[in-house]
Enzyme design. Structure first.
Site, PDB file in Angstrom:
ATOM      1  CD  GLU A 268      -1.738  -3.914  -9.532  1.00 37.46           C
ATOM      2  OE1 GLU A 268      -1.824  -4.519 -10.518  1.00 37.46           O
ATOM      3  OE2 GLU A 268      -1.421  -4.762  -8.167  1.00 37.46           O
ATOM      4  CB  CYS A 307      -7.517  -2.524 -15.345  1.00 30.32           C
ATOM      5  SG  CYS A 307      -7.312  -3.255 -13.402  1.00 30.32           S
TER       6      CYS A 307
HETATM    7  P1  NAP Z   1      -3.253   7.327 -17.676  1.00 27.29           P
HETATM    8  O1  NAP Z   1      -3.420   8.026 -18.547  1.00 27.29           O
HETATM    9  O2  NAP Z   1      -1.750   6.666 -17.213  1.00 27.29           O
HETATM   10  O3  NAP Z   1      -2.824   7.644 -15.614  1.00 27.29           O
HETATM   11  C1  NAP Z   1      -3.100   7.741 -14.275  1.00 27.29           C
HETATM   12  C2  NAP Z   1      -2.535   8.350 -13.530  1.00 27.29           C
HETATM   13  O4  NAP Z   1      -1.014   8.812 -13.513  1.00 27.29           O
HETATM   14  C3  NAP Z   1      -3.639   9.125 -13.232  1.00 27.29           C
HETATM   15  O5  NAP Z   1      -3.961   9.840 -12.160  1.00 27.29           O
HETATM   16  C4  NAP Z   1      -2.666   9.402 -14.571  1.00 27.29           C
HETATM   17  O6  NAP Z   1      -3.080  11.680 -13.848  1.00 27.29           O
HETATM   18  C5  NAP Z   1      -1.032   9.972 -13.496  1.00 27.29           C
HETATM   19  N1  NAP Z   1      -0.008  10.271 -14.280  1.00 27.29           N
HETATM   20  C6  NAP Z   1      -0.097  10.568 -15.854  1.00 27.29           C
HETATM   21  N2  NAP Z   1       1.376  10.942 -16.219  1.00 27.29           N
HETATM   22  C7  NAP Z   1       1.932  10.810 -15.074  1.00 27.29           C
HETATM   23  C8  NAP Z   1       3.610  11.287 -15.019  1.00 27.29           C
HETATM   24  N3  NAP Z   1       4.636  11.627 -15.688  1.00 27.29           N
HETATM   25  N4  NAP Z   1       3.572  11.193 -13.425  1.00 27.29           N
HETATM   26  C9  NAP Z   1       3.078  10.670 -12.826  1.00 27.29           C
HETATM   27  N5  NAP Z   1       1.431  10.257 -12.173  1.00 27.29           N
HETATM   28  C10 NAP Z   1       0.826  10.240 -13.639  1.00 27.29           C
HETATM   29  O7  NAP Z   1      -4.203   6.365 -16.923  1.00 27.29           O
HETATM   30  P2  NAP Z   1      -6.039   6.362 -16.968  1.00 27.29           P
HETATM   31  O8  NAP Z   1      -6.200   7.038 -18.976  1.00 27.29           O
HETATM   32  O9  NAP Z   1      -5.969   7.167 -15.907  1.00 27.29           O
HETATM   33  O10 NAP Z   1      -6.632   4.560 -16.832  1.00 27.29           O
HETATM   34  C11 NAP Z   1      -6.091   3.858 -18.099  1.00 27.29           C
HETATM   35  C12 NAP Z   1      -5.100   2.298 -17.093  1.00 27.29           C
HETATM   36  O11 NAP Z   1      -5.072   1.983 -16.193  1.00 27.29           O
HETATM   37  C13 NAP Z   1      -6.159   1.851 -18.693  1.00 27.29           C
HETATM   38  O12 NAP Z   1      -5.361   0.883 -19.445  1.00 27.29           O
HETATM   39  C14 NAP Z   1      -6.028   0.500 -17.249  1.00 27.29           C
HETATM   40  O13 NAP Z   1      -5.765  -1.143 -17.807  1.00 27.29           O
HETATM   41  C15 NAP Z   1      -5.259   0.079 -16.341  1.00 27.29           C
HETATM   42  N6  NAP Z   1      -5.743   0.692 -15.256  1.00 27.29           N
HETATM   43  C16 NAP Z   1      -5.023  -0.272 -14.904  1.00 27.29           C
HETATM   44  C17 NAP Z   1      -5.851  -1.729 -12.633  1.00 27.29           C
HETATM   45  C18 NAP Z   1      -5.165  -1.980 -12.621  1.00 27.29           C
HETATM   46  O14 NAP Z   1      -5.695  -2.779 -11.428  1.00 27.29           O
HETATM   47  N7  NAP Z   1      -4.085  -2.845 -12.973  1.00 27.29           N
HETATM   48  C19 NAP Z   1      -6.875  -0.233 -12.756  1.00 27.29           C
HETATM   49  C20 NAP Z   1      -7.330   0.518 -13.382  1.00 27.29           C
HETATM   50  C21 NAP Z   1      -6.864   0.948 -14.631  1.00 27.29           C
HETATM   51  P3  NAP Z   1      -3.442  12.536 -14.765  1.00 27.29           P
HETATM   52  O15 NAP Z   1      -4.997  12.175 -14.794  1.00 27.29           O
HETATM   53  O16 NAP Z   1      -3.508  13.811 -13.596  1.00 27.29           O
HETATM   54  O17 NAP Z   1      -3.235  12.889 -15.946  1.00 27.29           O
END
Ligand code: NAP
Length: 535
Positions: A268, A307
């Protein structure tokens, strides 16, 4: 031991522990800070350094999974009900953490916390209908050959691995439980990894559920801090459900272990969702007013950090001026400030890094679109902008170039949207599709034939489409709200995933098997299985 959550609300900032292998464990070192975005203060730290994630996953698979699958769907649904009750009893605590660590107003926290509890209750109720069954079926036995006794039946067998749930920072409560509810109902143990920056709420909620002794050992684990080598230990039978940015999602999909073991992955990701005002909707009409209200609500709810939030505001060219003015006027009345102040309508973004990212996004969008609204002398209520992560609601207009790349490709994850004028309905549909695959679109019109046409035109590039005629203008659940009964996910850029959708969501946690055998054998299987559609 009972939870040793040392970071209770109101105490000094402490290092969050992780619940892995059936016990609370602290990573080494202080790790990363979790901050209060309104004050800039550090509220906790999270470190996963040195934690044995391989062992934790084995414990989930070998202890939690078998214990869960000894139970029927109906029994597991009861556990979900107990989790919902346990969480509901401490709603005020969750709201407090959501304010301190996510900058949530009460309305923002409700979307996350009440949304989580509602989703758990939904699956407790709907899962209960599956009764004593331990596998799913899809349809009824069918004849496969000349001999009518040789038959086939599709069944779903719960996976025997661990469900790794990786969540984004914006929904620490809902993100945790909307995934866990479906996984636990399916009989698959959960290892949840909340985003580090807002992991406090997720961790406290898991602690409350562990303390209450609702789930069997190993059924629910949480990793606070960076993922480290988590994905290196995946194997057949495990799944990864990820929510976050498209870039991280792509990295997970490309992870060697995921590719080599063909681990099932649901992504997602981000999305440039559109709201579309129909060609018939004149300024001042009910559909026009509902549209304006929804755009403003989506821009400001959770400071635009959903999102599903509306990023692109598609309007007939002849209505662009009136729509821009109406949205700007409503934005000018939004009170931005400390969520503790009852006057506040919109809080900060999650932290300074996110503020920087949104400000950079605003600068970049400004190279291709004109600012239509941005308050002068922005001064949030009861906050010091030097330390606080506030961003002013900002509206752009793409009237000079509705096709501008960044308008359709750059997700600015904050209170920011762009008005995009269109010439005619085909142009409107083409502009909406320029998002490259989105989670949600909403269309506002008094002409239901247009709404149906729009639904078909946008269907291939959207996961959810809300069609608003004035009869549901006040009663719909909102463009950005994800309901457990409806599918959540979107094609292309949005990740290509599917979550929830009622009991259909269970299939992600099951292996679908085509069973072939005699009529008697398959009848037995049919009777032992439950159909998620008809129960
Ligand atoms: P993110 O930086 O991509 O992080 C998401 C998750 O992935 C965090 O738990 C992060 O951990 C983890 N992560 C980072 N690098 C990883 C790796 N190499 N391997 C495994 N896990 C890893 O996103 P965010 O900044 O938290 O959230 C914002 C984004 O999420 C926005 O772009 C938004 O559109 C999207 N979003 C989408 C939805 C949907 O349902 N489609 C819902 C909510 C948000 P750490 O925090 O420890 O780095």
């Amino acid at each position: 031991m009972a939870t040793t959550v040392e970071n209770r609300i109101g105490t000094e900032a402490k290092v969050l522990q992780s619940y892995l292998g059936g016990k609370w464990q602290a990573g080494s070192g202080q790790g990363a800070p979790l901050t209060n975005p309104t004050t800039g203060e550090t509220v906790a730290w999270a470190s996963s350094q040195g934690l044995d994630l391989k062992g934790a996953m084995e414990h989930s698979r070998n202890v939690g999974g078998p214990a869960l699958r000894k139970l029927s769907y109906g029994q597991r649904a009861e556990l979900l009900g107990k989790i919902a009750d346990t969480l509901a009893a401490r709603r005020d605590d969750w709201f407090e953490i959501a304010r301190k660590n996510s900058g949530n107003t009460k309305a923002d926290a409700s979307i996350d916390v009440d949304g989580a509890i509602f989703t758990l209750k939904y699956f407790a109720k709907s899962g209960g209908k599956l009764g004593g069954a331990r596998m799913l079926r899809d349809g009824a036995p069918m004849r496969l050959a000349k001999d009518p006794n040789f038959q086939g039946l599709h069944v779903g067998v719960p996976l025997d691995g661990v469900a790794v749930h990786i969540n984004a920072f914006n929904f620490p409560a809902w993100g945790l439980w909307e995934k866990a509810a479906v996984s636990l109902l399916a009989g698959v143990p959960v290892l949840s990894k909340p985003a580090t920056s807002t992991a406090w709420l997720a961790q406290e909620m898991v602690a409350a559920v562990i303390d209450a002794g609702i789930l069997p050992d190993g059924a629910l684990s949480i990793l606070c801090g960076s993922p480290n080598d988590l994905l290196d230990h995946l194997r057949l039978g495990d799944v990864v459900a990820f929510t976050g940015s498209a870039d991280t999602g792509e990295g997970i999909r490309q992870h060697a272990r995921v590719r080599r073991q063909n681990v099932r992955v649901n992504i997602e990701a981000d999305s440039l969702n559109a709201a579309l005002l129909g060609p018939d909707a004149a300024s001042g009409s009910p559909e026009f007013n509902f549209f304006v209200r929804e755009v403003v609500r989506e821009m400001t709810s959770k400071a635009g950090q959903k999102c599903t939030a509306i990023r692109r505001v598609l309007v007939p060219a002849e209505q662009a001026g009136a729509a821009t003015e109406a949205i700007a006027d409503a934005l000018s009345k939004v009170v931005v400030g400390d969520p503790a102040n009852a006057m506040t309508n919109m809080g900060p973004v999650v932290n300074m890094a996110q503020r920087k990212s949104v400000e950079e996004g605003i600068r970049n969008l400004g190279t291709q679109a004109d600012v239509a609204y941005m308050p002068e002398n922005f001064a949030p209520l009861d906050a010091d902008l030097a330390r606080a992560a506030f961003v002013a609601p900002t509206l752009f207009s793409a009237h000079k170039n509705p096709e501008a790349d960044l308008v359709h490709q750059l997700e600015v994850f904050g209170p920011v949207a762009t008005v995009v004028p269109y010439r005619d309905k085909q142009h409107a549909f083409e502009l909406a599709r320029r998002g490259g695959g989105s989670l949600a679109a909403s269309v506002y019109s008094g002409d239901t034939a247009f709404l149906a046409e729009a639904a078909l035109a946008l269907g291939t590039t959207h996961g959810r489409i809300m069609l608003i005629d004035p009869s549901i203008g006040d009663s719909h659940s909102g463009h950005g709200i994800v309901l457990p009964s409806c599918m959540h996910g979107g094609p292309g850029r949005a990740g290509g995933g599917e979550e929830l959708g009622g009991l259909h969501g269970l299939w992600f946690y099951h292996q679908r098997v085509a069973m072939q055998g005699s009529g008697v054998t398959l009848k037995l299987m049919e009777e032992a299985a439950a159909d998620p559609v008809s129960g």
